[in-house]
Scaffold this motif. Structure first.
Motif, PDB file in Angstrom:
ATOM      1  N   SER A  85      44.817  13.552  28.889  1.00  0.00           N
ATOM      2  CA  SER A  85      44.477  14.730  28.097  1.00  0.00           C
ATOM      3  C   SER A  85      44.150  14.316  26.679  1.00  0.00           C
ATOM      4  O   SER A  85      44.815  13.462  26.095  1.00  0.00           O
ATOM      5  N   ALA A  86      43.112  14.957  26.117  1.00  0.00           N
ATOM      6  CA  ALA A  86      42.725  14.660  24.737  1.00  0.00           C
ATOM      7  C   ALA A  86      43.551  15.461  23.751  1.00  0.00           C
ATOM      8  O   ALA A  86      43.433  15.254  22.544  1.00  0.00           O
ATOM      9  N   LEU A  87      44.398  16.380  24.247  1.00  0.00           N
ATOM     10  CA  LEU A  87      45.165  17.246  23.365  1.00  0.00           C
ATOM     11  C   LEU A  87      46.572  16.712  23.172  1.00  0.00           C
ATOM     12  O   LEU A  87      47.159  16.075  24.058  1.00  0.00           O
ATOM     13  N   ILE A  88      47.126  17.012  22.012  1.00  0.00           N
ATOM     14  CA  ILE A  88      48.481  16.583  21.671  1.00  0.00           C
ATOM     15  C   ILE A  88      49.483  17.548  22.301  1.00  0.00           C
ATOM     16  O   ILE A  88      49.313  18.767  22.265  1.00  0.00           O
ATOM     17  N   GLY A  89      50.543  16.987  22.887  1.00  0.00           N
ATOM     18  CA  GLY A  89      51.590  17.815  23.485  1.00  0.00           C
ATOM     19  C   GLY A  89      52.655  18.190  22.477  1.00  0.00           C
ATOM     20  O   GLY A  89      52.545  17.928  21.277  1.00  0.00           O
ATOM     21  N   GLY A  90      53.725  18.816  22.990  1.00  0.00           N
ATOM     22  CA  GLY A  90      54.780  19.312  22.117  1.00  0.00           C
ATOM     23  C   GLY A  90      56.056  18.489  22.160  1.00  0.00           C
ATOM     24  O   GLY A  90      57.134  19.006  21.832  1.00  0.00           O
ATOM     25  N   ASP A  91      55.964  17.210  22.536  1.00  0.00           N
ATOM     26  CA  ASP A  91      57.167  16.358  22.590  1.00  0.00           C
ATOM     27  C   ASP A  91      57.584  15.946  21.182  1.00  0.00           C
ATOM     28  O   ASP A  91      56.737  15.700  20.318  1.00  0.00           O
ATOM     29  N   TRP A  92      58.896  15.836  20.977  1.00  0.00           N
ATOM     30  CA  TRP A  92      59.387  15.352  19.690  1.00  0.00           C
ATOM     31  C   TRP A  92      60.634  14.491  19.881  1.00  0.00           C
ATOM     32  O   TRP A  92      61.311  14.536  20.910  1.00  0.00           O
ATOM     33  N   TYR A  93      60.919  13.680  18.895  1.00  0.00           N
ATOM     34  CA  TYR A  93      62.165  12.923  18.791  1.00  0.00           C
ATOM     35  C   TYR A  93      62.591  12.987  17.335  1.00  0.00           C
ATOM     36  O   TYR A  93      61.759  13.156  16.425  1.00  0.00           O
ATOM     37  N   ASP A  94      63.877  12.831  17.080  1.00  0.00           N
ATOM     38  CA  ASP A  94      64.329  12.927  15.696  1.00  0.00           C
ATOM     39  C   ASP A  94      65.718  12.326  15.559  1.00  0.00           C
ATOM     40  O   ASP A  94      66.527  12.337  16.496  1.00  0.00           O
ATOM     41  N   ALA A  95      65.990  11.794  14.387  1.00  0.00           N
ATOM     42  CA  ALA A  95      67.323  11.345  13.997  1.00  0.00           C
ATOM     43  C   ALA A  95      67.496  11.699  12.533  1.00  0.00           C
ATOM     44  O   ALA A  95      66.588  11.471  11.726  1.00  0.00           O
ATOM     45  N   LEU A  96      68.613  12.275  12.204  1.00  0.00           N
ATOM     46  CA  LEU A  96      68.816  12.790  10.852  1.00  0.00           C
ATOM     47  C   LEU A  96      70.244  12.502  10.407  1.00  0.00           C
ATOM     48  O   LEU A  96      71.215  12.823  11.119  1.00  0.00           O
ATOM     49  N   GLU A  97      70.390  11.869   9.244  1.00  0.00           N
ATOM     50  CA  GLU A  97      71.720  11.642   8.674  1.00  0.00           C
ATOM     51  C   GLU A  97      72.166  12.921   7.964  1.00  0.00           C
ATOM     52  O   GLU A  97      71.476  13.420   7.056  1.00  0.00           O
ATOM     53  N   LEU A  98      73.307  13.481   8.379  1.00  0.00           N
ATOM     54  CA  LEU A  98      73.775  14.758   7.860  1.00  0.00           C
ATOM     55  C   LEU A  98      74.678  14.551   6.644  1.00  0.00           C
ATOM     56  O   LEU A  98      75.147  13.438   6.366  1.00  0.00           O
ATOM     57  N   ALA A  99      74.912  15.647   5.941  1.00  0.00           N
ATOM     58  CA  ALA A  99      75.665  15.567   4.686  1.00  0.00           C
ATOM     59  C   ALA A  99      77.100  15.120   4.895  1.00  0.00           C
ATOM     60  O   ALA A  99      77.707  14.516   4.006  1.00  0.00           O
ATOM     61  N   ASP A 100      77.705  15.394   6.048  1.00  0.00           N
ATOM     62  CA  ASP A 100      79.098  15.024   6.307  1.00  0.00           C
ATOM     63  C   ASP A 100      79.231  13.616   6.878  1.00  0.00           C
ATOM     64  O   ASP A 100      80.327  13.221   7.326  1.00  0.00           O
ATOM     65  N   GLY A 101      78.125  12.860   6.919  1.00  0.00           N
ATOM     66  CA  GLY A 101      78.180  11.500   7.435  1.00  0.00           C
ATOM     67  C   GLY A 101      77.886  11.399   8.916  1.00  0.00           C
ATOM     68  O   GLY A 101      77.784  10.286   9.448  1.00  0.00           O
ATOM     69  N   HIS A 102      77.777  12.529   9.585  1.00  0.00           N
ATOM     70  CA  HIS A 102      77.419  12.502  11.005  1.00  0.00           C
ATOM     71  C   HIS A 102      75.916  12.248  11.153  1.00  0.00           C
ATOM     72  O   HIS A 102      75.158  12.348  10.187  1.00  0.00           O
ATOM     73  N   THR A 103      75.509  11.938  12.372  1.00  0.00           N
ATOM     74  CA  THR A 103      74.093  11.696  12.656  1.00  0.00           C
ATOM     75  C   THR A 103      73.619  12.639  13.755  1.00  0.00           C
ATOM     76  O   THR A 103      74.285  12.775  14.793  1.00  0.00           O
ATOM     77  N   LEU A 104      72.477  13.297  13.512  1.00  0.00           N
ATOM     78  CA  LEU A 104      71.877  14.162  14.514  1.00  0.00           C
ATOM     79  C   LEU A 104      70.836  13.362  15.294  1.00  0.00           C
ATOM     80  O   LEU A 104      69.961  12.719  14.712  1.00  0.00           O
ATOM     81  N   LEU A 105      70.917  13.393  16.623  1.00  0.00           N
ATOM     82  CA  LEU A 105      69.919  12.795  17.510  1.00  0.00           C
ATOM     83  C   LEU A 105      69.365  13.900  18.402  1.00  0.00           C
ATOM     84  O   LEU A 105      70.144  14.656  18.997  1.00  0.00           O
TER      85      LEU A 105
ATOM     86  N   ARG B 164      66.730  20.733  12.363  1.00  0.00           N
ATOM     87  CA  ARG B 164      67.200  19.999  11.186  1.00  0.00           C
ATOM     88  C   ARG B 164      67.978  20.910  10.242  1.00  0.00           C
ATOM     89  O   ARG B 164      69.045  20.534   9.726  1.00  0.00           O
ATOM     90  N   GLY B 165      67.430  22.113  10.014  1.00  0.00           N
ATOM     91  CA  GLY B 165      68.095  23.028   9.089  1.00  0.00           C
ATOM     92  C   GLY B 165      69.462  23.453   9.579  1.00  0.00           C
ATOM     93  O   GLY B 165      70.437  23.448   8.816  1.00  0.00           O
ATOM     94  N   MET B 166      69.557  23.835  10.855  1.00  0.00           N
ATOM     95  CA  MET B 166      70.840  24.286  11.391  1.00  0.00           C
ATOM     96  C   MET B 166      71.844  23.138  11.466  1.00  0.00           C
ATOM     97  O   MET B 166      73.037  23.325  11.208  1.00  0.00           O
ATOM     98  N   ALA B 167      71.383  21.944  11.830  1.00  0.00           N
ATOM     99  CA  ALA B 167      72.303  20.798  11.886  1.00  0.00           C
ATOM    100  C   ALA B 167      72.819  20.453  10.500  1.00  0.00           C
ATOM    101  O   ALA B 167      74.002  20.133  10.324  1.00  0.00           O
ATOM    102  N   MET B 168      71.935  20.517   9.504  1.00  0.00           N
ATOM    103  CA  MET B 168      72.364  20.219   8.138  1.00  0.00           C
ATOM    104  C   MET B 168      73.394  21.239   7.640  1.00  0.00           C
ATOM    105  O   MET B 168      74.276  20.913   6.836  1.00  0.00           O
TER     106      MET B 168
END
Length: 471
Positions: A272-292, A316-320
């Motif tokens: 397919s020439a179109l971009i799909g809706g897959d995502w990945y993410d990792a975010l360091e949170l304010a309390d030192g935890h990590t969101l995956l 990201r917003g809700m995890a933060m």
């Protein structure tokens, strides 16, 4: 009336009948082959490329039909002259024959007498028994917008002895508008002055319609391709702006967590020439935890990429803000349920506490994370959770898993292993356990997965995220 090029040029003699018959046979055989290919071409006409191809087939068949009838007239000789007014008119020509599309005319400038062939009456919609129109009267049949064009052609022919070769529209007495192609030359007198003008007029309405259809479908196809390219570029730019631009080992802001080695890769669709809706993410949170997190929004294109960006921003917003994975999934489901354009999505959300090495996670209709320890892998037991956007007010459970130093966590979206069911895909990934356990870094693990499955033809995008516990 045999058309003559000029008064001092003899008329050309027709070729032998046998050679023309051979040409007719070849033309008809080629027409049959083209028609067979056209009929064997499937489709419902919704695709611009398909409409363009079929229009070209129709145009080719039309031109081959014209060639067949031209050769037939060449073999049979000129048509008989029209019957006088006191004699019955000949029977009309069969449908599709050349006699209904090509006629000849001559206008004598010395006697002001016009002579038309019978087929020209039919082209112009005139009764065979009526007198042919003179050059001064001919513009009365021509479309208002095309009269200046005809006047210019005739004037150039009579005054400057220029050949006529052009098209104009006529309006028949019944109101039908036809396109006529006119070719002609002046007939010169012995002193070099123009004595008369002859012309061949051909009804090319169907040919122009076919060519117009080809042109319109070609333009439509080009617009479709341009729109698809624009949409792909916008979706790719949006995806690149939203997903973490990880190169080599994943580095989060502020150097990232010291307890995890992270790496990820997005694998685009190869069909397919179109971009799909897959995502990945990792975010360091304010309390030192990590969101995956990894996820997939159904569909392709700019709208889906925009929806993916909205979901990822919400995660990201809700995890933060400290939201736990189960509650986070419930609110994501409400967000999708409230969007103007309904959509379905799947996701896994993990919150890692490094001080206890505890992984708290929830899922929404998504493949569970795989845990590899000492070269052996297993799929984590998934808590309850339906697809995002599938039902209003859904509740999502969450569960915990305690990790150890050296453990390897693999999060992925559907389609990472092309051509296999979800269960077979998991088994194939688990078989990589010994090789993943021997890898030095998370990036080496991602590279191993991509080398194993990334070169295969895949019908959809996929993502893989690897987290390795290092302390």
């Amino acid at each position: 009336m045999p058309p003559h090029l000029s008064a001092d040029h003899p008329a050309a003699q027709p070729p032998g009948r046998g050679s023309v018959d051979a040409l007719i046979s070849q033309a008809r055989r080629l027409k049959g082959d083209v028609d067979a290919v056209r009929r064997d071409t499937p489709g419902d006409g919704s695709d611009p490329q398909e409409r363009w191809q079929r229009a070209l087939y129709d145009l080719a068949l039309h031109q081959l039909d014209d060639l067949d009838t031209h050769l037939g007239q060449l073999r049979d000789g000129p048509a008989p002259a029209p019957a006088p007014p006191d004699r019955p008119a000949p029977a009309p020509p069969r449908r599709g024959s050349l006699l209904s599309r090509v006629g000849t005319a001559e206008w004598n400038l010395l006697t002001d007498v016009a002579s038309w062939s019978g087929e020209l009456y039919q082209i112009l919609g005139r009764e065979p028994g009526t007198a042919p129109l003179t050059l001064d009267e001919l513009p009365s049949l021509v479309h208002d917008e095309d009269r200046p064009k005809l006047t210019t052609m005739v004037t150039d022919c009579l005054v400057d002895a220029k050949p006529i070769d052009g098209e104009f529209r006529i309006v028949r007495p019944d109101g039908a508008v036809r396109t006529v192609h006119m070719m002609g030359e002046p007939v010169l007198d012995s002193d070099g002055s123009t004595a008369s003008m002859w012309a061949v007029l051909r009804d090319v309405s169907e040919l122009r319609r076919c060519r117009s259809a080809v042109s319109e479908t070609r333009d439509s196809l080009q617009r479709h391709r341009h729109e698809a390219q624009t949409e792909h570029r916008l979706a790719a730019e949006l995806q690149e702006a939203v997903l973490p631009p990880w190169r080599g080992s994943l580095r989060l802001p502020h150097q990232g967590p010291e307890t995890l080695d992270l790496a990820a890769r997005h694998l685009p669709s190869s069909t397919s020439a179109l971009i799909g809706g897959d995502w990945y993410d990792a975010l360091e949170l304010a309390d030192g935890h990590t969101l995956l997190s990894v996820g997939d929004l159904t569909g392709h294109g700019v709208a889906v990429a925009s929806g993916m960006a909205t979901l990822l921003g919400a995660v990201r917003g809700m995890a933060m803000a400290g939201t736990q994975p189960g509650q986070l999934m419930s609110w994501l489901n409400q967000l999708l349920d409230a969007t103007v354009q309904p959509a379905l999505g799947s996701a896994v959300c993990c919150r890692y506490r490094p001080e206890t090495r505890t992984l708290t996670w929830a899922q929404a209709g998504h493949p569970a994370p795989l845990l590899f320890r000492d070269g052996t892998g297993r799929r984590l037991n998934a808590p309850d959770g339906v697809l995002l956007g599938a039902t209003s007010g859904a509740v999502y459970a969450q569960t915990e898993e305690t990790l150890e130093v050296g453990d390897l966590l693999v999060l992925h979206t559907d389609g990472l292993v092309p051509g296999h069911s979800a269960a077979d895909s998991v088994n194939l990934l688990l078989e990589l356990g010994p090789r993943l356990g021997a890898a030095d870094t998370a990036q080496d693990c991602v590279r191993l997965v991509v080398d194993e499955f990334g070169e295969s033809e895949r019908a959809d995008d996929a993502c893989v995220l690897v987290a390795r516990v290092i302390s």
